[in-house]
Design a protein around this motif. Structure first.
Motif, short mmCIF file in Angstrom:
data_model
loop_
_atom_site.label_atom_id
_atom_site.label_comp_id
_atom_site.label_asym_id
_atom_site.label_seq_id
_atom_site.Cartn_x
_atom_site.Cartn_y
_atom_site.Cartn_z
N SER A 146 0.83 -1.22 0.00
CA SER A 146 0.00 0.00 0.00
C SER A 146 0.86 1.26 0.00
O SER A 146 0.43 2.33 0.48
CB SER A 146 -0.94 0.00 1.20
OG SER A 146 -1.93 -0.99 1.07
N VAL B 291 -6.35 5.11 4.58
CA VAL B 291 -7.40 4.14 4.92
C VAL B 291 -6.92 2.72 4.68
O VAL B 291 -7.10 1.83 5.51
CB VAL B 291 -8.69 4.43 4.11
CG1 VAL B 291 -9.69 3.29 4.26
CG2 VAL B 291 -9.32 5.74 4.56
N ALA B 292 -6.29 2.48 3.54
CA ALA B 292 -5.79 1.15 3.22
C ALA B 292 -4.76 0.69 4.24
O ALA B 292 -4.75 -0.47 4.66
CB ALA B 292 -5.19 1.14 1.81
N ARG C 235 -6.35 -0.28 7.52
CA ARG C 235 -6.93 -1.62 7.44
C ARG C 235 -5.86 -2.69 7.65
O ARG C 235 -6.09 -3.69 8.34
CB ARG C 235 -7.60 -1.82 6.07
CG ARG C 235 -8.89 -1.03 5.90
CD ARG C 235 -9.41 -1.16 4.49
NE ARG C 235 -10.55 -0.28 4.26
CZ ARG C 235 -10.91 0.16 3.08
NH1 ARG C 235 -10.23 -0.18 2.00
NH2 ARG C 235 -11.96 0.95 2.95
N LYS D 96 -5.03 -2.78 11.35
CA LYS D 96 -6.07 -3.42 12.16
C LYS D 96 -6.05 -4.94 11.99
O LYS D 96 -6.12 -5.68 12.97
CB LYS D 96 -7.45 -2.87 11.78
CG LYS D 96 -8.56 -3.38 12.69
CD LYS D 96 -9.89 -2.74 12.35
CE LYS D 96 -10.97 -3.17 13.33
NZ LYS D 96 -11.11 -4.63 13.45
N ARG D 97 -5.93 -5.40 10.73
CA ARG D 97 -5.88 -6.85 10.49
C ARG D 97 -4.65 -7.47 11.14
O ARG D 97 -4.72 -8.56 11.74
CB ARG D 97 -5.89 -7.13 8.98
CG ARG D 97 -7.23 -6.93 8.32
CD ARG D 97 -7.28 -7.60 6.97
NE ARG D 97 -6.33 -7.02 6.03
CZ ARG D 97 -6.62 -6.04 5.18
NH1 ARG D 97 -7.85 -5.54 5.14
NH2 ARG D 97 -5.71 -5.57 4.36
N ALA E 219 -10.02 2.47 9.47
CA ALA E 219 -10.07 1.17 8.80
C ALA E 219 -11.48 0.82 8.32
O ALA E 219 -11.64 0.01 7.40
CB ALA E 219 -9.55 0.07 9.74
N SER E 220 -12.50 1.42 8.93
CA SER E 220 -13.87 1.11 8.55
C SER E 220 -14.43 2.08 7.50
O SER E 220 -15.57 1.93 7.06
CB SER E 220 -14.78 1.14 9.79
OG SER E 220 -14.79 2.44 10.37
N ASP F 226 -12.76 4.66 0.75
CA ASP F 226 -11.68 5.55 0.31
C ASP F 226 -12.23 6.96 0.06
O ASP F 226 -13.43 7.20 0.08
CB ASP F 226 -10.98 5.01 -0.95
CG ASP F 226 -11.94 4.83 -2.11
OD1 ASP F 226 -12.87 5.65 -2.27
OD2 ASP F 226 -11.77 3.86 -2.87
#
Length: 317
Positions: free
Chosen positions: A47, A89-90, A93, A96-97, A126-127, A130
């Motif tokens: 990313s 945002v990417a 995520r 978070k993962r 993360a939620s 884009d």
């Protein structure tokens, strides 16, 4: 020990990256294994982001140079900075993962478009969709209640012109509104409308993705409608599995085994890293450990060859 000039350069590098990145997230990586850190770096590179372990004293100096003094309290304990070039945002995520799978990784906070944000807001990123999708939702908000929305925007301008005209009438001794040329009123209204549109566009353009998300929610409440972004055909969405693997450009040099010549290995590591005697000794005695991280292939291969000549076993990841 690290030389003064080297410290200055590292602090300057941190400052430049904080200024040039679209966002930067600070994490506590304590407890992560070498292979887990390597995996974390690989996922971030997908990313267009990078992860750098930093010394807190130098990081504080870099943050101060970037006029981000609010970050300084976060530089406590093991600290790594995720520098993000494109989509925050990417990257949120990915964070978070990875945290779900590796609870040892902790978010401290960060900066988004020069605004300081806490760990909770980074997780909330993360939620979010884009930025393009959020803008589409914003436009859908304007489209649904268009008449109401435009009335809300234009009314203050009309009121402003009305007040100005009344002042003019009073100065003329109570002249009628009809005495003011209609063309002048129309031109003034037109100019004010143009000014407001430019202001609105500029403000939206300068919003970070969290602010834009909050604006969409406020518009939903204001006009009693639900935003909906245009649907994109599933076939048009890029598949991660189908994306070509990017050529590896950064490598971690991992000291996996010391061998019989520990003293020689310590000496070579000091030469290669500028570590002090104690730090180099601790690194060797706690192998497997990374000697250097995120370096190019040529430098990594050269370090590997040097350490192997004194009996150490080295892996490149």
């Amino acid at each position: 020990m690290m030389k003064v000039e080297e410290k200055r350069q590292i602090a300057g590098w941190i400052k430049d990256n904080l200024l040039e990145s679209s966002a930067s997230f600070l994490v506590d990586y304590r407890g992560l294994k070498v292979d887990e850190v390597t995996e974390f770096r690989r996922k971030l590179r997908e990313s267009k982001a990078s992860f750098k372990v930093v010394k807190n004293t130098l990081a504080k100096r870099g943050a101060g140079g970037a006029d981000l003094m609010g970050l300084e309290p976060l530089f406590v304990g093991p600290t790594g900075i995720v520098f993000i070039q494109q989509d925050a945002v990417a990257v949120a995520r990915i964070l978070k993962r990875f945290m779900d799978e590796h609870p040892n990784l902790k978010i401290k906070g960060g900066v988004l478009s020069r605004d300081l944000i806490d760990a909770e807001k980074i997780i909330s990123l993360a939620s979010l969709p884009d930025r393009g999708t959020l803008l589409a939702e914003f436009l859908s908000q304007l489209n649904a209640p268009l008449i109401t929305f435009m009335t809300a925007l234009i009314s203050p301008v009309q009121n402003f012109v009305f007040v100005i005209n009344n002042i003019i009438d009073e100065k003329k001794g109570g002249a009628s509104m009809a005495t003011v040329p209609k063309q002048e009123v129309k031109q003034e209204v037109k100019e004010k409308k143009e000014d407001r549109k430019k202001i609105i566009i500029r403000e939206i353009e300068q919003m970070n993705i969290l602010e834009l998300s909050e604006l969409v929610k406020e518009l939903e409440e204001k006009f009693g409608v639900k935003a909906s972004a245009p649907q994109i055909a599933a076939s048009a969405a890029p598949s991660v599995e189908k994306e070509a693997e990017e050529e590896k450009v950064e490598f971690d040099v991992i000291l996996s085994e010391v061998g019989d010549k520990k003293i020689q290995v310590i000496k070579e590591i000091r030469k290669l890293t500028s570590l002090g005697l104690k730090e180099a000794k601790d690194l060797v005695e706690s192998a497997p450990q990374p000697v250097k991280q995120g370096i190019n292939k040529e430098e990594a291969q050269k370090m590997k060859e040097i350490l192997e000549t004194v009996g150490a076993k080295v892996e490149l990841k």
